[in-house]
Design a protein around this motif. Sequence first.
Motif, short mmCIF file in Angstrom:
data_model
loop_
_atom_site.label_atom_id
_atom_site.label_comp_id
_atom_site.label_asym_id
_atom_site.label_seq_id
_atom_site.Cartn_x
_atom_site.Cartn_y
_atom_site.Cartn_z
N ARG A 255 0.84 -1.21 0.00
CA ARG A 255 0.00 0.00 0.00
C ARG A 255 0.87 1.26 0.00
NH1 ARG A 255 -2.79 -3.17 3.96
NH2 ARG A 255 -4.86 -3.85 3.26
N ASN A 256 1.90 1.27 0.82
CA ASN A 256 2.78 2.43 0.90
C ASN A 256 3.53 2.66 -0.41
OD1 ASN A 256 2.04 2.90 3.56
ND2 ASN A 256 3.74 1.70 4.42
N LEU A 257 3.89 1.56 -1.05
CA LEU A 257 4.61 1.66 -2.32
C LEU A 257 3.74 2.33 -3.38
CD1 LEU A 257 7.21 0.87 -3.92
CD2 LEU A 257 6.06 -1.29 -4.48
N ARG A 258 2.49 1.91 -3.49
CA ARG A 258 1.58 2.54 -4.45
C ARG A 258 1.34 4.00 -4.11
NH1 ARG A 258 -3.47 -1.18 -6.32
NH2 ARG A 258 -3.56 0.52 -7.85
N SER A 259 1.24 4.30 -2.83
CA SER A 259 1.03 5.68 -2.41
C SER A 259 2.24 6.55 -2.73
CB SER A 259 0.72 5.73 -0.91
OG SER A 259 0.59 7.06 -0.46
N ASP A 267 0.57 8.33 -14.57
CA ASP A 267 0.93 8.37 -15.98
C ASP A 267 0.69 7.04 -16.69
OD1 ASP A 267 1.81 11.00 -15.71
OD2 ASP A 267 3.86 10.38 -15.19
N VAL A 268 0.41 5.98 -15.92
CA VAL A 268 0.17 4.66 -16.51
C VAL A 268 -1.12 4.06 -15.91
CG1 VAL A 268 2.50 4.02 -17.22
CG2 VAL A 268 1.86 3.78 -14.82
N PRO A 269 -2.27 4.69 -16.18
CA PRO A 269 -3.52 4.23 -15.57
C PRO A 269 -3.88 2.79 -15.94
CG PRO A 269 -3.94 5.79 -17.36
CD PRO A 269 -2.48 5.84 -17.08
N ASP A 270 -3.36 2.30 -17.05
CA ASP A 270 -3.66 0.93 -17.45
C ASP A 270 -3.00 -0.11 -16.54
OD1 ASP A 270 -1.34 2.05 -18.63
OD2 ASP A 270 -1.14 0.33 -19.97
N TRP A 271 -2.11 0.33 -15.65
CA TRP A 271 -1.52 -0.59 -14.67
C TRP A 271 -2.45 -0.85 -13.48
CZ3 TRP A 271 4.36 0.56 -13.54
CH2 TRP A 271 5.08 0.59 -14.76
N ASN A 272 -3.42 0.04 -13.26
CA ASN A 272 -4.18 0.00 -12.01
C ASN A 272 -4.88 -1.32 -11.77
OD1 ASN A 272 -3.47 2.58 -11.17
ND2 ASN A 272 -5.18 3.55 -12.25
N GLN A 277 -5.27 -6.49 -8.84
CA GLN A 277 -5.29 -7.95 -8.83
C GLN A 277 -4.10 -8.50 -8.06
OE1 GLN A 277 -7.49 -10.05 -9.90
NE2 GLN A 277 -8.57 -9.31 -11.73
N ILE A 278 -2.95 -7.89 -8.25
CA ILE A 278 -1.75 -8.32 -7.52
C ILE A 278 -1.96 -8.15 -6.01
CG2 ILE A 278 0.68 -7.70 -7.06
CD1 ILE A 278 0.84 -7.11 -10.13
N GLY A 279 -2.60 -7.04 -5.63
CA GLY A 279 -2.89 -6.82 -4.22
C GLY A 279 -3.78 -7.90 -3.64
N GLN A 290 -13.20 -8.19 -10.92
CA GLN A 290 -12.05 -8.85 -11.51
C GLN A 290 -12.27 -9.01 -13.00
OE1 GLN A 290 -10.94 -12.51 -9.72
NE2 GLN A 290 -10.77 -11.69 -7.66
N GLN A 291 -11.19 -8.84 -13.73
CA GLN A 291 -11.23 -9.04 -15.16
C GLN A 291 -10.50 -10.33 -15.47
OE1 GLN A 291 -9.91 -5.68 -17.41
NE2 GLN A 291 -9.62 -6.82 -19.30
N ASN A 292 -10.97 -11.04 -16.48
CA ASN A 292 -10.28 -12.24 -16.92
C ASN A 292 -8.82 -11.93 -17.22
OD1 ASN A 292 -9.35 -13.84 -19.55
ND2 ASN A 292 -10.71 -15.16 -18.35
N LEU A 293 -7.92 -12.82 -16.76
CA LEU A 293 -6.48 -12.57 -16.89
C LEU A 293 -6.07 -12.36 -18.33
CD1 LEU A 293 -3.58 -12.45 -15.88
CD2 LEU A 293 -3.54 -14.96 -15.84
#
Length: 326
Positions: A255-259, A267-272, A277-279, A290-293
């Motif tokens: 959580r702290n890393l993302r913050s 700048d990379v909203p497609d990573w969210n 999912q990783i979280g 959830q989206q299909n992998l």
Amino acid sequence: MSNRSVEKTRNRLKKLIEDGSHYEAHQQLRVLCQRYLKQENYPAAIDIVFTGATSLLKAGQSGSGGDLCLLLLSVYRDGGVKPTSESKGRIYQLLNLLPTEEPTRKRFLNEAVAWSAKNGEYPNGDPDLHHFIGNLLAGEDEAYAAEKHLLLGTKESAEVLGQLLYRWYAADDSFKVGHYAARAVLPYLLLNNVRDANKVLDIFSSNLTENNKNLTNSLVESMTSEIRVFPSLPLFNFLRLLVLTVERGQADTFRNLRSHYASHLNDVPDWNEALDQIGEIYFDIQIRRQQNLLDMMGSMFGGGGPAQPSGRPRLQAAAPSSAELD
């Protein structure tokens, strides 16, 4: 029909092709295949179709040869043939003979993976087959197509993918290194493959330090690990720290890393979605949707980067090794 009879028929049809009677041979091969299938003599059908496809492709008859390649997969499916070294070996040989411009080639690739998924033990397709196809496409500079296969390949695939993505990145703006590394790191993490996520990051770090002598970097060591960070490449550093956090299983650190990197991640909203999912996968941080992998990987690969990398060294499509993770 006896093995001797099948061999005699096979040799007769090979001679027909060598004499230039390509159309006649192609039609006879299809008729014979159907005859064997009615008899449920799948080995004979496979033998005759594979030999015919090989001979026609070597004779430059890519259309007829490609048709028989697809017919071979049909026999595999009908006969319940499993993805073994022998059955996959035939596919490798035919792929090395099919010209890149042959329209049936892409369909053959896709149907080969679908057959291996249906008749094998891996729902996303056989890793050895993915490795071979990804390696083949990487050698043809088909980066978009290659990366999806390499992600689902063997442990050797990570080396090919990492080098491919770095060469692809080298043709783009220098600050986009994180964008390219993420194309492998995030999907690998979603596939629970931390080992190969690290492998790709190591490849990028090594290339960055070797090819950019003036790029400031430092080695950060702890009691259990060490990582190389690049002050001018925040998104790349984020990926390295993300993998380290996953390895340690620290939800608060995640959580702290993302913050901490929030301004750069904007700048990379497609990573969210991938990060959400990783979280959930590694830290039990629940998400609403959830989206299909495979759909997610497709959306991640949909944009970014040059249209196609060009002028890259070719990679030989060697026979793959074991698909098992260490």
